[in-house]
Design a protein around this motif. Structure first.
Motif, PDB file in Angstrom:
ATOM      1  N   ILE A 124      30.671 176.245  15.235  1.00 30.35           N
ATOM      2  CA  ILE A 124      32.025 176.002  15.032  1.00 30.35           C
ATOM      3  C   ILE A 124      32.423 175.856  13.166  1.00 30.35           C
ATOM      4  O   ILE A 124      33.321 176.078  13.037  1.00 30.35           O
ATOM      5  CB  ILE A 124      32.634 174.569  15.612  1.00 30.35           C
ATOM      6  CG1 ILE A 124      34.115 174.629  15.621  1.00 30.35           C
ATOM      7  CG2 ILE A 124      31.897 173.362  14.775  1.00 30.35           C
ATOM      8  CD1 ILE A 124      34.674 173.348  16.365  1.00 30.35           C
ATOM      9  N   ARG A 146      35.204 177.911  11.571  1.00 32.19           N
ATOM     10  CA  ARG A 146      35.926 177.320  10.501  1.00 32.19           C
ATOM     11  C   ARG A 146      35.892 178.058   8.925  1.00 32.19           C
ATOM     12  O   ARG A 146      37.189 178.195   8.387  1.00 32.19           O
ATOM     13  CB  ARG A 146      35.605 175.825  10.433  1.00 32.19           C
ATOM     14  CG  ARG A 146      36.275 174.753  11.403  1.00 32.19           C
ATOM     15  CD  ARG A 146      35.553 173.586  11.345  1.00 32.19           C
ATOM     16  NE  ARG A 146      36.008 172.838  12.338  1.00 32.19           N
ATOM     17  CZ  ARG A 146      35.554 171.794  13.155  1.00 32.19           C
ATOM     18  NH1 ARG A 146      34.381 171.305  13.037  1.00 32.19           N
ATOM     19  NH2 ARG A 146      36.279 171.091  14.174  1.00 32.19           N
ATOM     20  N   HIS A 169      44.508 169.700  19.434  1.00 31.00           N
ATOM     21  CA  HIS A 169      43.889 168.713  20.218  1.00 31.00           C
ATOM     22  C   HIS A 169      42.452 168.913  20.271  1.00 31.00           C
ATOM     23  O   HIS A 169      42.000 170.077  20.665  1.00 31.00           O
ATOM     24  CB  HIS A 169      44.448 168.224  21.537  1.00 31.00           C
ATOM     25  CG  HIS A 169      44.125 166.847  21.966  1.00 31.00           C
ATOM     26  ND1 HIS A 169      42.779 166.623  22.441  1.00 31.00           N
ATOM     27  CD2 HIS A 169      44.803 165.644  22.125  1.00 31.00           C
ATOM     28  CE1 HIS A 169      42.644 165.387  22.804  1.00 31.00           C
ATOM     29  NE2 HIS A 169      43.649 164.842  22.771  1.00 31.00           N
ATOM     30  N   PRO A 170      41.752 168.087  19.929  1.00 31.36           N
ATOM     31  CA  PRO A 170      40.068 168.179  19.951  1.00 31.36           C
ATOM     32  C   PRO A 170      39.595 168.862  21.386  1.00 31.36           C
ATOM     33  O   PRO A 170      38.711 169.408  21.318  1.00 31.36           O
ATOM     34  CB  PRO A 170      39.553 166.868  19.683  1.00 31.36           C
ATOM     35  CG  PRO A 170      40.647 166.414  18.598  1.00 31.36           C
ATOM     36  CD  PRO A 170      41.768 166.622  19.221  1.00 31.36           C
ATOM     37  N   ALA A 217      39.508 172.431  20.861  1.00 28.33           N
ATOM     38  CA  ALA A 217      38.429 172.865  19.776  1.00 28.33           C
ATOM     39  C   ALA A 217      37.469 173.900  20.235  1.00 28.33           C
ATOM     40  O   ALA A 217      37.200 174.962  19.335  1.00 28.33           O
ATOM     41  CB  ALA A 217      37.562 171.730  19.290  1.00 28.33           C
ATOM     42  N   THR A 219      42.525 167.984  13.451  1.00 26.86           N
ATOM     43  CA  THR A 219      43.101 166.812  12.811  1.00 26.86           C
ATOM     44  C   THR A 219      44.052 167.375  11.736  1.00 26.86           C
ATOM     45  O   THR A 219      43.945 168.177  10.913  1.00 26.86           O
ATOM     46  CB  THR A 219      42.141 165.698  12.357  1.00 26.86           C
ATOM     47  OG1 THR A 219      41.803 166.233  11.161  1.00 26.86           O
ATOM     48  CG2 THR A 219      41.183 165.513  13.313  1.00 26.86           C
ATOM     49  N   GLU A 227      44.405 165.785   9.069  1.00 28.84           N
ATOM     50  CA  GLU A 227      43.612 165.640   7.630  1.00 28.84           C
ATOM     51  C   GLU A 227      42.961 166.963   7.278  1.00 28.84           C
ATOM     52  O   GLU A 227      42.895 167.403   6.180  1.00 28.84           O
ATOM     53  CB  GLU A 227      42.694 164.536   7.864  1.00 28.84           C
ATOM     54  CG  GLU A 227      41.817 164.302   6.740  1.00 28.84           C
ATOM     55  CD  GLU A 227      40.902 163.083   6.790  1.00 28.84           C
ATOM     56  OE1 GLU A 227      40.273 162.791   7.860  1.00 28.84           O
ATOM     57  OE2 GLU A 227      40.664 162.530   5.567  1.00 28.84           O
ATOM     58  N   GLN A 228      42.405 167.512   8.305  1.00 30.26           N
ATOM     59  CA  GLN A 228      41.537 168.712   8.171  1.00 30.26           C
ATOM     60  C   GLN A 228      42.587 169.794   7.904  1.00 30.26           C
ATOM     61  O   GLN A 228      42.027 170.639   6.790  1.00 30.26           O
ATOM     62  CB  GLN A 228      40.827 169.153   9.406  1.00 30.26           C
ATOM     63  CG  GLN A 228      40.025 170.441   9.306  1.00 30.26           C
ATOM     64  CD  GLN A 228      39.676 170.617  10.937  1.00 30.26           C
ATOM     65  OE1 GLN A 228      40.103 170.151  12.043  1.00 30.26           O
ATOM     66  NE2 GLN A 228      38.477 171.728  10.885  1.00 30.26           N
ATOM     67  N   TRP A 256      48.758 162.620  18.313  1.00 25.13           N
ATOM     68  CA  TRP A 256      49.431 161.210  18.440  1.00 25.13           C
ATOM     69  C   TRP A 256      48.142 160.242  18.746  1.00 25.13           C
ATOM     70  O   TRP A 256      48.421 159.078  18.163  1.00 25.13           O
ATOM     71  CB  TRP A 256      50.048 161.206  19.847  1.00 25.13           C
ATOM     72  CG  TRP A 256      49.232 161.075  21.371  1.00 25.13           C
ATOM     73  CD1 TRP A 256      48.458 162.340  21.875  1.00 25.13           C
ATOM     74  CD2 TRP A 256      48.615 160.106  22.085  1.00 25.13           C
ATOM     75  NE1 TRP A 256      47.629 161.956  22.714  1.00 25.13           N
ATOM     76  CE2 TRP A 256      47.697 160.632  22.860  1.00 25.13           C
ATOM     77  CE3 TRP A 256      48.551 158.554  21.707  1.00 25.13           C
ATOM     78  CZ2 TRP A 256      47.027 159.752  23.653  1.00 25.13           C
ATOM     79  CZ3 TRP A 256      47.872 157.941  22.566  1.00 25.13           C
ATOM     80  CH2 TRP A 256      47.012 158.299  23.709  1.00 25.13           C
ATOM     81  N   TRP A 257      46.947 160.717  19.055  1.00 26.50           N
ATOM     82  CA  TRP A 257      46.101 159.693  19.222  1.00 26.50           C
ATOM     83  C   TRP A 257      45.045 159.109  17.929  1.00 26.50           C
ATOM     84  O   TRP A 257      44.470 158.269  17.842  1.00 26.50           O
ATOM     85  CB  TRP A 257      44.614 160.266  20.005  1.00 26.50           C
ATOM     86  CG  TRP A 257      44.241 161.817  19.348  1.00 26.50           C
ATOM     87  CD1 TRP A 257      44.742 162.684  19.589  1.00 26.50           C
ATOM     88  CD2 TRP A 257      43.425 161.716  18.433  1.00 26.50           C
ATOM     89  NE1 TRP A 257      44.310 163.586  18.611  1.00 26.50           N
ATOM     90  CE2 TRP A 257      43.324 162.939  17.953  1.00 26.50           C
ATOM     91  CE3 TRP A 257      42.451 160.871  17.822  1.00 26.50           C
ATOM     92  CZ2 TRP A 257      42.199 163.544  16.999  1.00 26.50           C
ATOM     93  CZ3 TRP A 257      41.622 161.392  17.023  1.00 26.50           C
ATOM     94  CH2 TRP A 257      41.624 162.872  16.588  1.00 26.50           C
ATOM     95  N   ASP A 258      45.808 160.063  16.892  1.00 25.54           N
ATOM     96  CA  ASP A 258      44.777 159.924  15.627  1.00 25.54           C
ATOM     97  C   ASP A 258      45.069 158.575  14.616  1.00 25.54           C
ATOM     98  O   ASP A 258      46.165 158.604  14.406  1.00 25.54           O
ATOM     99  CB  ASP A 258      45.155 161.154  14.705  1.00 25.54           C
ATOM    100  CG  ASP A 258      44.206 161.288  13.568  1.00 25.54           C
ATOM    101  OD1 ASP A 258      43.518 160.532  13.055  1.00 25.54           O
ATOM    102  OD2 ASP A 258      44.202 162.648  12.906  1.00 25.54           O
ATOM    103  N   PRO A 259      44.036 157.881  14.568  1.00 25.73           N
ATOM    104  CA  PRO A 259      44.113 156.726  13.640  1.00 25.73           C
ATOM    105  C   PRO A 259      44.586 156.809  12.397  1.00 25.73           C
ATOM    106  O   PRO A 259      45.275 156.072  11.728  1.00 25.73           O
ATOM    107  CB  PRO A 259      42.863 155.923  13.710  1.00 25.73           C
ATOM    108  CG  PRO A 259      41.647 156.994  13.985  1.00 25.73           C
ATOM    109  CD  PRO A 259      42.773 158.284  15.044  1.00 25.73           C
ATOM    110  N   LYS A 260      44.408 158.060  11.544  1.00 23.04           N
ATOM    111  CA  LYS A 260      44.873 158.370  10.538  1.00 23.04           C
ATOM    112  C   LYS A 260      46.099 159.207  10.319  1.00 23.04           C
ATOM    113  O   LYS A 260      46.635 159.660   9.298  1.00 23.04           O
ATOM    114  CB  LYS A 260      43.850 159.344   9.783  1.00 23.04           C
ATOM    115  CG  LYS A 260      42.520 158.452   9.725  1.00 23.04           C
ATOM    116  CD  LYS A 260      41.578 159.281   9.075  1.00 23.04           C
ATOM    117  CE  LYS A 260      41.134 159.273   7.430  1.00 23.04           C
ATOM    118  NZ  LYS A 260      40.349 159.750   6.898  1.00 23.04           N
TER     119      LYS A 260
END
Lengths: 287, 287
Positions: A124, A128, A155-156, A159, A167, A169-170, A196-200
């Protein structure tokens, strides 16, 4: 936060939401009749009706675009595949331009062949890298015609097959690398289903800011979810705190539309009229 | 990196892998016969056979534990539920102690009731706060009996129902908050199935280091994956770069076992003997 309760001027329909009910010409007509003034169509739907015809229908009905789906799918098993992907992305940019889209959405791809169950490789990190190089090349072309690119982190759980950017962030790290000047030509499509699930999530939305927030997609996450691809929920039927996320988006400067994108065997099995009417109602009440 | 090709001394079996074929007493016996010297059993499997009996079987067969599954599921709809969860986690710590487990694995829980399709609330930030407080309380007790807690970040596709800790970074942030001294009493269980997609995986494994890396779980991610819970692959049948991840784990100081944990309707439908023999073979060749 903007008040959506009085009308649906900020509603856009991603046309995959009713792709099994209607062809794109009918979708545009049904949207126009209901005062839905924006759509985000998919390339195969446009091709079915014809690019020229779609462009004309949009003009005559006054329906605009909130995005065009999609470019991406860069990784490939070999050089010929990589080259073909770049050429296809140039065509996607041209189509987006012809339809006067505000951005081309990128579903970037991942392990080549995984979608068909036969991955050509499993690294992966390599995928990327190929995505990075592919976006850089498409961006160079897109700048010449003034078409912004919106990277959509998926969503992961998707992937392996669909996107190795997973994400916000990525995605923003990549934006900063390829467009450090924040030109407005490279940003993200934030789809609540994927993030939605992402803590960041909130921190990264703030980091993105108005220059990077090019699209906002809504639907809902059902509990339980029965399928990794086609079991999205209608807004209000799941667990995503839609108003909280929209508040973050708007605080960060997002002033665009809310695009409804629902891949769902359930909603595809209902009359298209019911789907659109429900989208309008939920847009006013829970989005 | 350690060479696994000559024997399976580093193999552990998470007993959920054959839970539909055998009771736990039979599983222990079948493992011992094959030279699998470690297991990670689930509380319901232990309860079925009886804690005392299981402890005796482990002693007589010489089979040890790589972990105990599981504590967690902290969030609740009300105070009574939160209190009940804390009490249940104390019992889980005691059982882990009685079986001489090296750690208690925590599947932390998320929106209460979501697993049953009726979430009591949808605020995942609130759930994360309840998880933080719950782990803090369990940790206080676990320290008194010397039982390390291993937070297992679960795949984001299980964020609504099973765990609102969804990345290694998030788990390590919590470890740093609750155990800043890196006492060895709080760390993480790294399950490749949950984290393989994460672009920050390698960096976070290095950040964790030996003190925080309490368990390592292996299986594989199938492409396509047909179910969000019970379609894990046998090592080698999917797209996870197992040797790459194990290399990172060992470079960071992990010196423990490789625990096979496969939830799969496919593998549950096969003879248990075939499953164990395949685990051993794949452990030697692809893990």
């Amino acid at each position: 936060m903007r008040d959506l309760s009085n009308d649906h001027a900020l509603l856009s329909l991603n046309t995959a939401t009713v792709r099994k009910q209607w062809r794109l010409d009918r979708i545009i007509d049904e949207c126009a009749r209901r005062g839905i003034h924006a759509i985000s169509p998919w390339r195969d739907q446009v091709a079915d009706v014809g690019l020229e015809t779609v462009a004309r229908l949009l003009r005559t009905t006054g329906v605009g675009l909130s995005g065009y789906c999609r470019g991406g799918f860069y990784p490939a098993a070999n050089t010929a595949g990589l080259t073909a992907a770049l050429e296809d992305n140039r065509r996607a940019v041209d189509e987006a331009r012809a339809l006067d889209a505000p951005c081309l959405v990128l579903v970037v791809g991942s392990l080549p062949g995984a979608l068909q169950g036969v991955p050509a490789y499993t690294d992966i990190t390599r995928a990327r890298g190929e995505v990075r190089d592919g976006i850089a090349a498409t961006l160079e072309y897109a700048r010449t015609v003034g078409m912004p690119l919106a990277i959509e982190p998926l969503h992961p759980m998707q992937a392996a097959e669909r996107a190795c950017i997973n994400t916000l962030e990525q995605a923003l790290d990549l934006c900063d690398e390829l467009d450090p000047e924040r030109s407005g030509m490279l940003g993200v499509a934030v789809d609540v289903y994927h993030v939605w699930w992402d803590p960041k999530l909130h921190a990264q939305i703030r980091r993105a800011g108005a220059k990077r927030l090019l699209a906002y997609h809504v639907c809902d996450w059902l509990a339980p979810t029965r399928d990794l691809l086609n079991d999205r929920g209608m807004m209000g039927d799941g667990v995503i705190e839609l108003k909280t996320i929209r508040r973050e988006m708007e605080s960060a400067g997002y002033a665009g539309l809310c695009e409804v994108e629902i891949f769902s065997e359930d909603w595809w099995s209902r009359p298209g009229e019911e789907v659109l009417d429900t989208c309008i109602q939920r847009h006013r009440s829970v989005v």
